[in-house]
Design an enzyme around this catalytic site. Structure first.
Site, PDB file in Angstrom:
ATOM      1  N   SER A 325       5.482  -9.744   5.184  1.00 16.14           N
ATOM      2  CA  SER A 325       5.679  -8.309   5.056  1.00 16.14           C
ATOM      3  C   SER A 325       6.909  -7.866   5.850  1.00 16.14           C
ATOM      4  O   SER A 325       8.008  -8.391   5.644  1.00 16.14           O
ATOM      5  CB  SER A 325       4.408  -7.584   5.513  1.00 16.14           C
ATOM      6  OG  SER A 325       4.440  -6.220   5.200  1.00 16.14           O
ATOM      7  N   ASP A 382       0.965  -8.062  -5.734  1.00 15.90           N
ATOM      8  CA  ASP A 382       1.350  -7.387  -4.495  1.00 15.90           C
ATOM      9  C   ASP A 382       2.534  -6.451  -4.743  1.00 15.90           C
ATOM     10  O   ASP A 382       3.570  -6.874  -5.281  1.00 15.90           O
ATOM     11  CB  ASP A 382       1.711  -8.445  -3.439  1.00 15.90           C
ATOM     12  CG  ASP A 382       1.970  -7.844  -2.075  1.00 15.90           C
ATOM     13  OD1 ASP A 382       1.775  -6.629  -1.902  1.00 15.90           O
ATOM     14  OD2 ASP A 382       2.382  -8.615  -1.169  1.00 15.90           O
ATOM     15  N   HIS A 437      -2.003  -7.978  -0.574  1.00 14.51           N
ATOM     16  CA  HIS A 437      -0.900  -8.203   0.363  1.00 14.51           C
ATOM     17  C   HIS A 437      -1.306  -9.054   1.557  1.00 14.51           C
ATOM     18  O   HIS A 437      -0.459  -9.438   2.365  1.00 14.51           O
ATOM     19  CB  HIS A 437      -0.376  -6.838   0.848  1.00 14.51           C
ATOM     20  CG  HIS A 437       0.864  -6.918   1.682  1.00 14.51           C
ATOM     21  ND1 HIS A 437       2.026  -7.543   1.251  1.00 14.51           N
ATOM     22  CD2 HIS A 437       1.130  -6.467   2.948  1.00 14.51           C
ATOM     23  CE1 HIS A 437       2.948  -7.453   2.188  1.00 14.51           C
ATOM     24  NE2 HIS A 437       2.433  -6.816   3.228  1.00 14.51           N
TER      25      HIS A 437
END
Length: 524
Positions: A325, A382, A437
């Site tokens: 991320s 995602d 995610h």
């Protein structure tokens, strides 16, 4: 997905019950029988467990056209021998709830073989941009990806999220204990440096992290660490590997910065990156305890020190930067800076998970020009890898001929390994943006991935229970609690006076801006 051993059905009621469970699992008993019958007929019953299951799951050696094609097989022979058991008793493709009851030596092993990859490490780390190694996914590359993913996961597992803690935002353990506490000593690396980053910005009051009383720092958060391979591991992987692992978004102020979509220039030739990411990477202040040096300066200082030490011993040295991320975005900025300022590094690569776009086209071109090798692992479902500019970039793609050189258009960098949630038989088929995610989902899918048109790997051995560490994505049949990874009793302990209290941290686990200089001993 494994096939359950067939049993004789003696009543219509039992048959209906099994059919119902089969449909819930996404397959029918008639399909199972047909597949078994076809496989046994084709091989005249002379099949090992491994070969039969490879046939059924679509695993094949075809298409492995690189020099790595002749490397060791997926599993050593001792794991595929059926030891005299019937084929029927071995044809179990799916884990069940019973597999998560501790039965000692009968438990499914969770560690894959660790081959000696020294002769091929450059190919595995992108020398040829991973051509022909991603589809099908080469087992040596898969294990390297999972290794770096676990280094990234450590930045979440050791992070103190507790808003009531005096040390909220720090690492729970000192660097000497980190890998021991998180069961990562198996990888053969040692942590040498912790990284802190500033995220203290003006945000709306409802967006601030709640906290009571004084904390260890109002300005900084633990953002990751630097580690280096031991002598034994360096021999196995063919060079001394410096790893930088960056944490993803946790603090509310970091989310606020992530949502900024403006670009700022960081280099010549119109190289620009997302301003929020760069702020976290480069911010510093003399008034702070932990960020008199920026995260950028901290990490580069540590990498330079290690590089000089090992180059002085005549060793080949690589830098591998990883993160999930936001951590994946910071990994790219880190790799860009290292490639720009450390010419003595023999190889720089980035392995990121669920990372957003970071820079413009000029940034992408400069990274390619400097020879940084980047592998982006993304999950199809995602949304984060489509950010920033999810709407703007989609429209501009339609008029690519007119916009391809615009300096303000976001672009991804490097090669992509795309995973699909629907391929795993163990994951729920529910819409869950946070679940899609989750880094443990990424690692689970990587461990089971074989190829774009091939089924989930039957002999994937990474522990399934890890998927529900901080999510609720495993199918109910496995009976694994959701979000089970947490501090016992929410951090309170029962003391000798019979009271529930917050424990004091050991002195060695209290964050210090004056951390001791690491002794460079890597003989283990």
């Amino acid at each position: 997905m494994e096939l359950l051993p067939s049993k004789k059905v003696t009543s219509g009621k039992m048959r209906r019950g099994k059919t119902k469970r089969a449909r819930k699992s996404g397959f029918s008993w008639s399909a199972i029988k047909k597949a078994l019958s076809s496989a046994m007929k084709k091989h005249h019953l002379h099949m090992t467990c491994a070969s039969s299951l490879k046939q059924l799951s679509g695993i094949s050696d075809g298409g492995m056209v690189t020099p790595l094609r002749q490397l060791q097989s997926e599993e050593p022979k001792k794991h595929v021998s059926h030891g005299g058991k019937s084929l029927e008793s071995l044809m179990r493709v799916a884990y069940t709830a019973g597999d998560f009851i501790d039965r000692g030596n009968h438990m499914t092993p969770t560690r894959s073989p660790r081959e000696h990859i020294s002769a091929k490490w450059r190919e595995i780390h992108g020398q040829f941009n991973w051509e022909s190694l991603l589809d099908p996914l080469h087992p040596w590359l898969r294990r390297e990806i999972v290794k770096y993913g676990e280094f990234s996961q450590a930045t979440y597992d050791a992070f103190d999220y507790d808003s009531f803690s005096d040390f909220c935002g720090s690492c729970r353990y000192n660097r000497h204990k980190l890998f021991d506490e998180l069961h990562l000593t198996k990888h053969g690396y040692k942590v040498t440096k912790y990284i802190y980053a500033m995220t203290n910005i003006d945000v709306p009051s409802w967006f601030e992290r709640p906290n009571t009383g004084e904390t260890w720092s109002k300005d900084s958060n633990w953002m990751g660490y630097v580690a280096v391979s031991s002598d034994n591991e360096s021999q196995r992987i063919g060079r001394r590997d410096i790893v930088v692992a960056w944490r993803g978004t946790v603090a509310p102020s970091e989310w606020f910065l992530d949502m900024k979509a403006s670009l700022e220039q960081i280099g010549e030739g119109g190289v620009k990156v997302e301003s929020g990411f760069h702020s976290i990477y480069a911010s510093k202040s003399e008034s702070t305890r932990y960020n008199k040096l920026s995260a950028s300066e901290q990490v580069m200082e540590a990498v330079k020190r290690l590089l000089e030490f090992f180059k002085g011993r005549g060793e080949e040295v690589s830098l591998t930067v990883t993160g999930h991320s936001l951590g994946g975005a910071l990994a790219l900025l880190n790799a860009y800076e290292a490639a720009s300022s450390l010419p003595d590094l023999d190889h720089i690569s980035v392995i990121s998970f669920g990372a957003p776009r970071v820079g413009n086209i000029a940034f992408r071109d400069k990274m390619n020009e400097m020879g940084v090798k980047i592998l982006r692992v993304v999950v199809k479902q995602d949304i984060v890898p489509k950010l920033p500019g999810i709407i703007c970039n989609k429209i501009l793609r339609q008029i690519h001929a007119l916009t391809r050189r615009l300096k303000w258009v976001y672009r991804h960098v490097g090669s992509e390994l795309k995973l699909d949630m629907s391929l795993s038989p163990y994951l729920k088929r529910e819409f869950d943006l946070l679940g899609f995610h989750n880094l443990e989902i990424y690692l689970h899918l990587t461990d089971g991935y074989v190829g774009k048109r091939l089924k989930f790997r039957w002999n994937a051995r990474r522990d399934l229970a890890l998927v529900n560490k901080s999510s609720d994505m495993l199918i109910e049949e496995l009976r694994i609690p959701e979000c089970w990874y947490q501090v016992p009793n929410k951090g309170l302990v029962f003391n000798s006076h019979g009271r529930w209290v917050k424990p004091c941290r050991d002195q060695q686990d209290i964050p210090s801006p004056f951390g001791e200089a690491p002794k460079l001993d890597f003989t283990a």
